[in-house]
Design a protein around this motif. Structure first.
Motif, short mmCIF file in Angstrom:
data_model
loop_
_atom_site.label_atom_id
_atom_site.label_comp_id
_atom_site.label_asym_id
_atom_site.label_seq_id
_atom_site.Cartn_x
_atom_site.Cartn_y
_atom_site.Cartn_z
N ARG A 185 0.82 -1.22 0.00
CA ARG A 185 0.00 0.00 0.00
C ARG A 185 0.85 1.26 0.00
NH1 ARG A 185 -5.11 -1.96 3.67
NH2 ARG A 185 -5.60 -3.74 2.33
N LEU A 186 2.08 1.10 -0.42
CA LEU A 186 2.99 2.22 -0.68
C LEU A 186 3.06 2.36 -2.18
CD1 LEU A 186 6.45 1.85 1.08
CD2 LEU A 186 4.90 3.78 1.12
N ASP A 187 2.87 3.55 -2.67
CA ASP A 187 2.93 3.72 -4.12
C ASP A 187 3.48 5.10 -4.40
OD1 ASP A 187 2.56 3.91 -6.84
OD2 ASP A 187 0.71 2.76 -6.81
N SER A 188 4.80 5.19 -4.48
CA SER A 188 5.37 6.52 -4.61
C SER A 188 5.28 7.05 -6.03
CB SER A 188 6.80 6.57 -4.10
OG SER A 188 7.60 5.74 -4.88
N ASP A 189 5.46 6.20 -7.04
CA ASP A 189 5.33 6.72 -8.40
C ASP A 189 4.71 5.74 -9.38
OD1 ASP A 189 7.35 4.98 -8.76
OD2 ASP A 189 8.76 6.40 -9.61
N GLY A 190 4.07 4.70 -8.86
CA GLY A 190 3.33 3.80 -9.74
C GLY A 190 4.20 2.88 -10.57
N CYS A 191 5.51 3.06 -10.49
CA CYS A 191 6.39 2.18 -11.27
C CYS A 191 6.66 0.90 -10.50
CB CYS A 191 7.69 2.90 -11.60
SG CYS A 191 7.41 4.29 -12.72
N MET A 192 6.98 -0.16 -11.22
CA MET A 192 7.15 -1.47 -10.62
C MET A 192 8.53 -2.00 -11.02
SD MET A 192 4.89 -4.92 -11.24
CE MET A 192 3.26 -4.22 -11.00
N SER A 193 9.32 -2.34 -10.05
CA SER A 193 10.68 -2.78 -10.33
C SER A 193 10.73 -4.24 -10.76
CB SER A 193 11.53 -2.56 -9.08
OG SER A 193 12.66 -3.38 -9.09
N THR A 194 11.82 -4.58 -11.38
CA THR A 194 12.09 -5.96 -11.80
C THR A 194 12.71 -6.78 -10.68
OG1 THR A 194 14.21 -5.12 -12.57
CG2 THR A 194 12.46 -5.34 -14.21
N ASN A 195 13.05 -6.17 -9.55
CA ASN A 195 13.88 -6.82 -8.54
C ASN A 195 13.30 -6.92 -7.14
OD1 ASN A 195 15.71 -6.02 -10.76
ND2 ASN A 195 17.34 -6.73 -9.40
N ASP A 196 12.12 -6.36 -6.91
CA ASP A 196 11.59 -6.29 -5.54
C ASP A 196 11.51 -7.65 -4.87
OD1 ASP A 196 11.07 -3.58 -5.94
OD2 ASP A 196 9.24 -4.13 -7.01
N THR A 197 12.00 -7.68 -3.66
CA THR A 197 12.05 -8.94 -2.91
C THR A 197 11.87 -8.63 -1.43
OG1 THR A 197 13.62 -9.86 -4.50
CG2 THR A 197 13.52 -10.93 -2.34
N VAL A 198 11.01 -9.39 -0.76
CA VAL A 198 10.91 -9.35 0.70
C VAL A 198 11.07 -10.78 1.21
CG1 VAL A 198 9.51 -8.74 2.72
CG2 VAL A 198 9.28 -7.42 0.61
N LEU A 199 12.07 -11.00 2.05
CA LEU A 199 12.32 -12.34 2.59
C LEU A 199 12.08 -12.33 4.09
CD1 LEU A 199 15.70 -13.06 0.72
CD2 LEU A 199 13.42 -13.93 0.12
N LEU A 200 11.59 -13.43 4.61
CA LEU A 200 11.39 -13.60 6.06
C LEU A 200 12.05 -14.92 6.47
CD1 LEU A 200 10.17 -13.07 8.87
CD2 LEU A 200 7.95 -13.83 7.97
N LEU A 201 13.04 -14.82 7.34
CA LEU A 201 13.84 -15.97 7.75
C LEU A 201 13.63 -16.23 9.25
CD1 LEU A 201 15.17 -15.12 5.07
CD2 LEU A 201 17.41 -15.33 6.15
N ALA A 202 13.43 -17.48 9.61
CA ALA A 202 13.23 -17.82 11.03
C ALA A 202 14.33 -18.76 11.49
CB ALA A 202 11.86 -18.47 11.22
N SER A 203 15.03 -18.39 12.58
CA SER A 203 16.11 -19.25 13.11
C SER A 203 15.60 -20.24 14.16
CB SER A 203 17.21 -18.38 13.74
OG SER A 203 16.73 -17.77 14.93
N GLY A 204 14.48 -19.93 14.79
CA GLY A 204 13.99 -20.77 15.88
C GLY A 204 14.85 -20.71 17.13
N ALA A 205 15.85 -19.81 17.16
CA ALA A 205 16.84 -19.81 18.25
C ALA A 205 16.25 -19.42 19.60
CB ALA A 205 18.00 -18.87 17.89
#
Lengths: 383, 383
Positions: free
Chosen positions: A209-229
């Motif tokens: 729901r963030l849209d600063s200029d309506g453009c869409m990148s070829t590289n966007d990535t969101v990762l979520l890593l869980a260690s369980g530590a």
């Protein structure tokens, strides 16, 4: 704190010589476990950079042991050789860590269409691996900056566990001025299916729901890593709240740092027949260059709001539209309402409230104003 | 020549005092027949100005005897009273001309959300009616200007008949920086059904393929009026060609005069599976602020082209995309192609060719660059 706030993670950020100058440009984040459950969301652009294609495959296995990220080059539109570069990067990380490349995610950001300087990048992996530490979160966040003026980091405590994160870029998940990359970490014990569900829910109401200029990148990535530590198995609803809070914090930082922006605009759509309608209207309004210019000029031009609403297929009756800018209802029933001179547009934060008078649902989309500085930053150099 | 180039039309443009200053702001175009067949196309914005709602109803009857146009106020988002103002304007014209209000079209352009100064406007109708003449086309074209720096007029000869026109604004039929208004006239003998078919076909490939900033006005209107005064019943295919040529001429003038623009960009999409796909891709590329900034900076940033293409659902394979800027194929097979330093972006006219490698169809969408001047014009005052 950043990605190393939760237990079980080490990170590093180094100057590998990928970018010109002495800035850091290579980051490494390692999950020391005991778990390595992971999830990811990626750009919906059909033109996907090599690291997106690679990392989507890695994440589909549900396990990520390490993430290597570089600024100074997006490795997008680089053909089969570009994909080999990503593969070689993952192999190098795996070799240095004594791990499997199939569990190494890769993220890149920078100019599209150019190959990465692989000699520098691979040598940088050695340097980064040697510097991995529990304190490395800040250096890693610094290394993924491109046009970002500051590092973006966040963390929140849950019940006996922690969620941390770093991000770069400015714009929506499918942005924007620059690619958005984000790595989130947690020491909670949670499997990859649940991580995936939580990550999708959290990004849908924050980065999406963030849209600063309506453009869409070829590289966007969101990762979520869980260690369980932490050994703590969280309540899923609570965990989703904590992850959402970290994403919202990072999203806010991206917005405030958006290239050339002088205003942070929240477009709050209420009275919608559905959440989808509210988001559709918010996005249409956020993409109106005319409105974004008006807000830049501190002109409460509600006509430009209404005419952007009118381009959507959301349920509404033009004669029942109400619009407030910073709390003053200057459009009522589709026509002029309260005195527009009462609207104070001097603060950086601007809220535009649109009441569709069509139902009980709402959503907020965040954007920025359109400025000469934006034009300058995006015309004066390649990015 | 403008709207009075064809036989059977008179026009006038006067200063009615609707706008501040001494500029003309009211135009009247009268069809003296013998026929008064007419057609119109209107904005697809769901928030329609009062004159659009009124004129759509008039045109649905297939006959228009006169068109009254004003600058200095859009009469949009003005509620039932705004609609009464439009109605009163048509009644006044009908009274002065001894005609029926049901055959008087009304067009308005200017700021949204404010009532028109009806006393000035109605008095102006008297003045305009008194000045109606066969030479009035230029004055009429002048009177409908808002931020237009020049009047836009065009005409073409068919086989024994003429088509003329005037326009104001900058942007697509569903624009833009300002409303687009256009009145086309012909002395050919042709019924309203055929006029409607021809007008839709002509606007679909001209005004509809102009997209200067992706915004859509509440007031856009294109009218086509036939007097039949030449006595010539044209070949329909020929007539469509002539009308299309006039529309294309006016569309080009709108583009070149777009607010703040320094480049006229033609986005030529070839190798598409369908014309719809080609238009979809052209429109997506024309709406990329990042690309429009790059072209302003004379940076042949094909990565921004490709990433805009990737946001569409058109048929294409990312590895088979080719992109040329001003004739240099700098992207081949989805990756870097010819040397980008060969691209000369200094001329005002820029052509971006996108080969989707997916079929035999093509279309061209026209846009402009995004400049600090655009931001200034649209932030420094209400419009």
């Amino acid at each position: 704190m950043s990605v190393t706030a939760p237990l079980g993670f080490r990170a590093a950020g180094v100057d590998a010589g990928i970018k010109r100058g002495d800035d850091r440009d290579l980051a490494l984040v390692v999950n020391d476990g005991p778990s390595r459950a992971a999830a990811g969301v990626f750009t919906r652009n059909r033109v996907k950079a090599a690291p997106v294609l690679w990392s989507a495959q890695v994440v589909s296995g549900g396990r990520v042991g390490a993430v290597v990220l570089n600024s100074g080059g997006a490795n997008a539109c680089t053909g089969p050789l570009g994909f080999q570069d990503t593969h070689a990067t993952a192999e190098k990380v795996a070799e240095v860590l004594g791990d499997s490349a199939a569990e190494v995610a890769v993220c890149s950001t920078g100019l599209i269409g150019e190959r990465l300087p692989m000699d520098a990048l691979l040598a940088g992996v050695d340097v980064a691996a040697a510097q991995l530490s529990r304190d490395g979160g800040l250096a890693a966040a610094d290394a993924i900056r491109t046009t970002d003026t500051v590092s973006k980091i966040a963390f929140r405590r849950g019940e006996g566990y922690m969620v941390g994160g770093m991000a770069k870029g400015a714009g929506m998940l499918a942005p924007a001025l620059a690619t958005m990359l984000c790595v989130l970490t947690t020491d909670a014990e949670i499997d990859s299916e649940d991580l995936d569900r939580v990550l999708r829910a959290a990004t849908a109401v924050t980065f999406d729901r963030l849209d600063s200029d309506g453009c869409m990148s070829t590289n966007d990535t969101v990762l979520l890593l869980a260690s369980g530590a932490s050994g703590v198995r969280p309540d899923l609803a609570d965990f989703e709240k904590v992850v959402t809070a970290v994403c919202a914090d990072l999203a806010r930082q991206l917005l405030v740092d958006a290239e050339g922006a002088s205003k942070a605009i929240a477009i709050e759509v209420v009275g919608a027949e559905s959440v989808e309608d509210a988001v559709t209207v918010g996005r249409a309004v956020s993409r109106s260059n005319l409105l974004k210019c008006a807000i830049h000029g501190e002109d409460p031009n509600w006509g430009r709001v209404v005419s952007a609403v009118g381009t959507t297929d959301a349920a509404f009756d033009p004669d029942r539209l109400n619009v407030a800018i910073n709390g003053i209802w200057i459009c009522r029933g589709g026509a002029a309402g309260d005195d527009r001179s009462k609207v104070d547009l001097r603060p950086r934060d601007v809220t535009i409230t649109i009441d569709l008078s069509a139902g009980p649902h709402s959503a907020t989309v965040h954007t920025t104003d359109l400025t000469a500085a934006y034009v300058h930053e995006n015309s004066a150099y390649s990015s």
